[in-house]
Design an enzyme around this catalytic site. Sequence first.
Site, PDB file in Angstrom:
ATOM      1  N   ARG A  55       0.832  -1.212   0.000  1.00 20.77           N
ATOM      2  CA  ARG A  55       0.000   0.000   0.000  1.00 20.77           C
ATOM      3  C   ARG A  55       0.863   1.258   0.000  1.00 20.77           C
ATOM      4  O   ARG A  55       0.393   2.353  -0.253  1.00 20.77           O
ATOM      5  CB  ARG A  55      -0.973  -0.008   1.196  1.00 20.77           C
ATOM      6  CG  ARG A  55      -1.854   1.233   1.267  1.00 20.77           C
ATOM      7  CD  ARG A  55      -3.205   1.011   1.951  1.00 20.77           C
ATOM      8  NE  ARG A  55      -3.151   0.115   3.089  1.00 20.77           N
ATOM      9  CZ  ARG A  55      -2.760   0.448   4.323  1.00 20.77           C
ATOM     10  NH1 ARG A  55      -2.388   1.686   4.580  1.00 20.77           N
ATOM     11  NH2 ARG A  55      -2.756  -0.451   5.282  1.00 20.77           N
ATOM     12  N   TYR A 106     -15.537  18.996 -14.721  1.00 25.30           N
ATOM     13  CA  TYR A 106     -15.890  17.584 -14.830  1.00 25.30           C
ATOM     14  C   TYR A 106     -16.946  17.248 -13.773  1.00 25.30           C
ATOM     15  O   TYR A 106     -16.808  17.628 -12.603  1.00 25.30           O
ATOM     16  CB  TYR A 106     -14.631  16.733 -14.629  1.00 25.30           C
ATOM     17  CG  TYR A 106     -14.934  15.275 -14.423  1.00 25.30           C
ATOM     18  CD1 TYR A 106     -15.525  14.522 -15.429  1.00 25.30           C
ATOM     19  CD2 TYR A 106     -14.653  14.647 -13.217  1.00 25.30           C
ATOM     20  CE1 TYR A 106     -15.827  13.193 -15.231  1.00 25.30           C
ATOM     21  CE2 TYR A 106     -14.938  13.305 -13.021  1.00 25.30           C
ATOM     22  CZ  TYR A 106     -15.533  12.592 -14.037  1.00 25.30           C
ATOM     23  OH  TYR A 106     -15.844  11.272 -13.837  1.00 25.30           O
ATOM     24  N   ASP A 177      -6.682  20.450 -13.290  1.00 21.90           N
ATOM     25  CA  ASP A 177      -7.022  19.169 -13.910  1.00 21.90           C
ATOM     26  C   ASP A 177      -6.555  19.237 -15.365  1.00 21.90           C
ATOM     27  O   ASP A 177      -7.120  19.956 -16.180  1.00 21.90           O
ATOM     28  CB  ASP A 177      -8.532  18.932 -13.817  1.00 21.90           C
ATOM     29  CG  ASP A 177      -8.935  17.547 -14.328  1.00 21.90           C
ATOM     30  OD1 ASP A 177      -8.232  17.010 -15.205  1.00 21.90           O
ATOM     31  OD2 ASP A 177      -9.966  17.018 -13.854  1.00 21.90           O
ATOM     32  N   LYS A 202      -7.876   8.237 -19.073  1.00 24.84           N
ATOM     33  CA  LYS A 202      -8.264   8.769 -20.369  1.00 24.84           C
ATOM     34  C   LYS A 202      -7.115   8.659 -21.375  1.00 24.84           C
ATOM     35  O   LYS A 202      -6.732   7.571 -21.722  1.00 24.84           O
ATOM     36  CB  LYS A 202      -8.752  10.208 -20.189  1.00 24.84           C
ATOM     37  CG  LYS A 202      -9.783  10.372 -19.054  1.00 24.84           C
ATOM     38  CD  LYS A 202     -11.107   9.692 -19.345  1.00 24.84           C
ATOM     39  CE  LYS A 202     -12.031   9.622 -18.126  1.00 24.84           C
ATOM     40  NZ  LYS A 202     -12.348  10.924 -17.533  1.00 24.84           N
TER      41      LYS A 202
HETATM   42  C1  LIG Z   1     -12.733  11.319 -16.310  1.00 19.64           C
HETATM   43  C2  LIG Z   1     -12.247  12.575 -15.730  1.00 19.64           C
HETATM   44  C3  LIG Z   1     -11.917  12.636 -14.376  1.00 19.64           C
HETATM   45  C4  LIG Z   1     -12.114  11.468 -13.432  1.00 19.64           C
HETATM   46  O1  LIG Z   1     -11.236  10.422 -13.690  1.00 19.64           O
HETATM   47  P1  LIG Z   1     -11.548   8.886 -13.294  1.00 19.64           P
HETATM   48  O2  LIG Z   1     -10.302   8.203 -13.721  1.00 19.64           O
HETATM   49  O3  LIG Z   1     -12.774   8.484 -14.060  1.00 19.64           O
HETATM   50  O4  LIG Z   1     -11.781   8.838 -11.840  1.00 19.64           O
HETATM   51  C5  LIG Z   1     -11.421  13.836 -13.891  1.00 19.64           C
HETATM   52  N1  LIG Z   1     -11.280  14.914 -14.673  1.00 19.64           N
HETATM   53  C6  LIG Z   1     -11.607  14.902 -15.982  1.00 19.64           C
HETATM   54  C7  LIG Z   1     -11.424  16.129 -16.802  1.00 19.64           C
HETATM   55  C8  LIG Z   1     -12.110  13.733 -16.555  1.00 19.64           C
HETATM   56  O5  LIG Z   1     -12.440  13.724 -17.846  1.00 19.64           O
END
Ligand SMILES: *Cc1c(COP(=O)(O)O)cnc(C)c1O
Length: 397
Positions: A55, A106, A177, A202
Site C-alpha cells: 500500500r 468535470y 485538472d 483517459k
Molecule cells: C474522467 C475525468 C476525471 C475522473 O477520472 P476517473 O479516472 O474516471 O476517476 C477527472 N477529470 C476529468 C477532466 C475527466 O475527464
Amino acid sequence: MAPTPGDLRPETVAVAAGRPPREPGAPLNVSPMLASVFHAGAYVPGMEEDPEYGRDTNATWQALEQALGTLEGGHCVLFASGVAAISAVVDELGLPGPVVAPADAYTGSRALLARLEERGRLTSRLVDIADTEATLAACDGARLLWVETPTNPLLAIADLRALATGAHAAGVAVAVDNTFATPLLQRPLDLGADVAVHSVTKLIAGHSDVLMGAAVTADAGLARALRAHRYEHGAIPGPLAAYLALRGLRTLPLRLERAQANAGVLAERLDTDPRVTRVWYPGLAAHPGHDRAAAQMKGHGAMVAFDVAGPAGAAARVCTATRLAVYATSLGGIETTLEDRARQPGEGHLPPELIRLSVGCEHVEDLWADLDQALGAAAERAAPPAWQREPGSGAGR
Ligand SMILES: *Cc1c(COP(=O)(O)O)cnc(C)c1O
C-alpha cells in the site's frame, strides 16, 4: 530505476522514462509487480516510502510515476482513479474551503465538492473559469483554486498563468485538472500551478481498459503529503493497471498527434454542416479561447463538442446511428467514442442535444463518413415520412 534526464523532448521521455537499469540480462520493461508484501529488512526509519508493504509503494507504480513526473516536471503520485487523485488534492489543499472551481468542471469534481459541502466539510464558489477577473475576485479569502482547462465537455480555456499569479498573490493554492490536455500539450506547473491532476484513465492509458489517477507537484512537501494520503486512505492503483498505463503512455505522443489531427478535421467539417448548430473546439478560430489556447498549449487536443440541430432526442439518435464511433461515456481511448452528454446526472446545464466526441486514431475519412451517415440517419428518423403526418390517413399508429 535509471533516471531520465528532464531535458529530453517529451516524445522521447514517453518512450525512455521508467525503465530498469541497463544491465546485461535485465528486462527492458518493468514488469507488473504483483506483491502485497516484501521480505523485511528494507525499511529504515525516516524512509519516505516503506518498501516492505504494497500500500506504500510498488516498483511498477514507480516506473510510471517517474515517466509521468518527468513529463509534467514534478513528483508524481499515482492513485486508483482520477477522482481519487482529485479527492486527495482537495483534502490536502482545499479543506475547509472556500474552494473556487469551474461551474462547468468535470461532473465528478463538482459532485465531490457538492458532497463535501453538504456534509459541512467545505465551502465552494463556482465560477466561469474562462473569466479571469471574476475567478480571481472569487479567490479572495479562498484556500484553493481548482482549475480545469480545457473544461469537460465545453472546452472552455482558462488563462493559467494569470490565474496562478493572481491566486498566489491572494495566498490561494492552485490545482489544475490537466486531463484533456495531457503534459504533451500543456504543463500547468511551468505556468505556475502548485499541482497538476490527471485522470490517467483517459488519454494517458489510452485504451479504455484501465482506471487510474495521478497528482504531480514540484513541491516535495506536498508530494509527501499526497503519498501519505494515499497510504492512509488506501486509494492505490493495482500493479497490473500501472503496467498497462505505462505501456499506454509509451505511445501517447503518437496517438495524440493522430487523434488531434483527426479532431481538427472533424471540428471544421461539423462547423459548416447544416445539421449541426454549434461546435466547441479550441482549434476553431471562432472559439472564445482560441488565442489563449494558442498561447499556453502546444495543440488543441482530441475532444470536440457539438450541438445537433433538430427536435429533442436528436443527439441520442446520432449516437445510436454510428457504426464505427462507439456510443459510450468516458474519453481518450484509441477508438472514437461519443455520447449525448446531457443524459448524465449532473450535466443538466449542458445544451440538451450536445454530443461530446472523443476522437481516436482511426482514418479520418472513415470517421467522417460514419458521422455523416449518423447525422443523416438521425435527421431522417426525426422527420416521419409524409404519409405518417397526413391527418386522417389512419396510418402511423
Ligand atoms: C474522467 C475525468 C476525471 C475522473 O477520472 P476517473 O479516472 O474516471 O476517476 C477527472 N477529470 C476529468 C477532466 C475527466 O475527464
